[in-house]
Design an enzyme around this catalytic site. Structure first.
Site, PDB file in Angstrom:
ATOM      1  N   ASP A  50     -22.669   8.635  33.887  1.00  0.00           N
ATOM      2  CA  ASP A  50     -21.566   9.383  34.549  1.00  0.00           C
ATOM      3  C   ASP A  50     -20.409   8.843  34.545  1.00  0.00           C
ATOM      4  O   ASP A  50     -20.087   7.516  34.704  1.00  0.00           O
ATOM      5  CB  ASP A  50     -22.156  10.160  35.786  1.00  0.00           C
ATOM      6  CG  ASP A  50     -22.511   9.091  36.866  1.00  0.00           C
ATOM      7  OD1 ASP A  50     -21.858   8.129  37.016  1.00  0.00           O
ATOM      8  OD2 ASP A  50     -23.463   9.275  37.601  1.00  0.00           O
ATOM      9  N   ASP A  52     -16.902   8.666  36.899  1.00  0.00           N
ATOM     10  CA  ASP A  52     -16.128   8.667  38.336  1.00  0.00           C
ATOM     11  C   ASP A  52     -14.627   8.412  38.254  1.00  0.00           C
ATOM     12  O   ASP A  52     -14.294   7.655  37.349  1.00  0.00           O
ATOM     13  CB  ASP A  52     -16.799   7.790  39.267  1.00  0.00           C
ATOM     14  CG  ASP A  52     -18.282   8.034  39.712  1.00  0.00           C
ATOM     15  OD1 ASP A  52     -18.566   9.183  39.773  1.00  0.00           O
ATOM     16  OD2 ASP A  52     -19.027   7.093  39.324  1.00  0.00           O
ATOM     17  N   ASP A 129     -18.634  -1.823  46.213  1.00  0.00           N
ATOM     18  CA  ASP A 129     -19.803  -2.692  46.463  1.00  0.00           C
ATOM     19  C   ASP A 129     -19.637  -4.142  45.640  1.00  0.00           C
ATOM     20  O   ASP A 129     -19.393  -5.080  46.197  1.00  0.00           O
ATOM     21  CB  ASP A 129     -21.205  -2.149  46.167  1.00  0.00           C
ATOM     22  CG  ASP A 129     -21.269  -1.341  45.028  1.00  0.00           C
ATOM     23  OD1 ASP A 129     -20.296  -1.185  44.005  1.00  0.00           O
ATOM     24  OD2 ASP A 129     -22.267  -0.640  44.751  1.00  0.00           O
TER      25      ASP A 129
END
Ligand code: ATP
Ligand code: MG
Length: 426
Positions: A50, A52, A129
């Site tokens: 996907d 983002d 992260d």
């Protein structure tokens, strides 16, 4: 900053809708970047799952730019822009804040419960992260922006958290699962600085809401490297925090079919994904929880309960217990129970029952499950093969097969039911 000629990201490989979103934001006077897995996977030459988008537009401003847009999330406020089935996630740059608790950020025992402090792109990079997830593709000049030395780690195949690993795991224990997920999926290694703290921190997973863990578990096992990921989860003692009953059953196994069964099930899942075939979460979770269900059912049977109700009770027990850790929604747990409960019914091969059974909406999944059990040595291969042949037969042949069974071809299951009772399935 890496200019366009020095990297391999081309607009042609980005979803058309994501490109639209990027341009529309830019034309409305905002900054717009592709970020996260989309950039990482394109740089690795993989197909992103996907896309983002990160922007300096506030969620409310994003909503004004797109008609097909919804704001979601409390913990983390985001805009979803809808294009048919595709959703482009648009997030406003965030900072880590200064640690002071205010309305926009909520922290409890070091764990971030709400995170809506907006910031600059540099700050946004720092709160991500892993370094390889903090790369930005700028639609303004088609460059890749790297604030965290993510490109070096990407080239070396290393997963490295930004900042202090222990603190980052404490803020969000799901990052431990993400480390394992990316390690499995990308074949990267977890840097020692991030690997060492794992053993003392995995129990923090118990504080993560069971509904969020469900989403994460799906990603862990439906990412195309389920088998690899499962082995890593067990290696780092994380699996037991997600599926305690399964871990318990696997660690005490006295035959090797339980682990063979799970391994084969996960391997199947991976090859289906590789072949572009659909995978059903119900089948996956039915596989992961089968061993505890089977053992519990055997215990009920030992107490004198007949097989079908024993399996029903066992399924109910195991699912209730599992809901404490990973909350499986009903749309998935119902078909799981169908798959389990059909297993003893495969033993009845005589009369009208087989033809009735194959019309069950979950027959195919339950049969695949039986096949897996047989391949793992936990069910009779002869039984699975009988059902393989039975499905291939026309109604006449099927009648014949069932008739032969009734005459006792195997000599094993010849129990005749009293005539008058109307055959019923429950
Ligand atoms: P994929 O979509 O391929 O599973 P991804 O890296 O895109 O991987 P997402 O969950 O889509 O993962 O998240 C998008 C990005 O958001 C990540 O790349 C990362 O930069 C950031 N992110 C996601 N989850 C976290 C987290 N728990 N802590 C910090 N940053 C996160
Ligand atoms: Mg993503």
């Amino acid at each position: 900053m890496v200019p366009r000629p020095d990297h391999n990201i081309s607009r042609a490989n980005i979803s058309e809708n994501a490109v639209k979103v990027l341009y529309r934001l830019r034309n409305s006077g905002f900054e717009a970047y592709l970020v996260g897995g989309g950039v990482r996977d394109l740089l690795l030459g993989r197909e992103p799952k996907d896309f983002d988008v990160a922007t300096d537009a506030l969620p409310e401003q994003v909503k004004q730019v797109f008609r097909n847009c919804r704001l979601i999330g409390r913990r983390f406020r985001l805009a979803h822009v809808f294009f048919g089935r595709e959703i482009i996630e648009v997030a406003t740059f965030r900072s880590m804040g200064d640690g002071s608790a205010d309305d926009s950020r909520k922290v409890e025992n070091g764990m971030i419960l709400r995170d809506n402090v907006y910031g600059t792109i540099e700050e946004d990079a720092q709160r991500r992260d892993f370094t390889i997830n903090a790369l930005y593709y700028n639609i303004g000049d088609f460059s890749v922006v790297d604030y965290a030395d993510g490109l070096t780690d990407l080239n070396n195949g290393v997963l490295r958290l930004l900042g202090d690993p222990e603190q980052r795991y404490r803020e969000d224990p799901v990052r431990m699962l993400r480390a394992v997920r990316f390690a499995g999926k990308l074949g990267f290694r977890i840097d020692a600085s991030c690997e060492t703290p794992l053993s003392s921190m995995v129990s923090l997973l118990d504080d993560v809401p069971a509904a969020r863990l469900f989403e994460e578990v799906l990603k862990l096992f439906l990412g195309g490297a389920a088998l690899e990921t499962f082995e890593k989860l067990r290696h780092y003692d994380m699996f037991g925090h997600l599926f305690p009953a399964t871990e318990e059953a696997l660690s005490h196994e006295d035959h090797d079919f339980p682990i063979t069964f799970v391994n084969r099930g996960l391997d199947n899942t991976d090859s289906r994904i590789r072949d572009g075939k659909p995978v059903t979460p119900a089948f996956l979770f039915a596989v992961l929880l089968w061993e505890p269900v089977r053992l519990r059912a055997a215990a009920y049977e030992a107490d004198g309960m007949p097989p079908i109700p024993a399996l029903q009770e066992a399924g109910r027990d195991v699912l209730a217990e599992q809901a404490q850790r990973v909350l499986i929604p009903k749309r998935i747990s119902y078909p799981m129970r169908d798959i389990w409960q059909m297993q003893p019914r495969f033993l009845s091969r005589g009369g009208k029952r087989p033809q009735r059974l194959i019309t069950h909406p979950k027959f195919r999944a339950a049969y695949d499950f039986l096949l897996l059990r047989a391949q793992a040595g936990e069910a009779e291969m002869e039984l699975a093969e009988w059902w393989t042949d039975f499905q291939k037969g026309n109604p006449q042949e099927q009648g014949q097969m069932a008739g032969q069974e009734r005459r006792g071809r195997s000599g094993r299951r010849r129990r005749r039911r009293p005539r008058k009772a109307k055959p019923s399935d429950e």
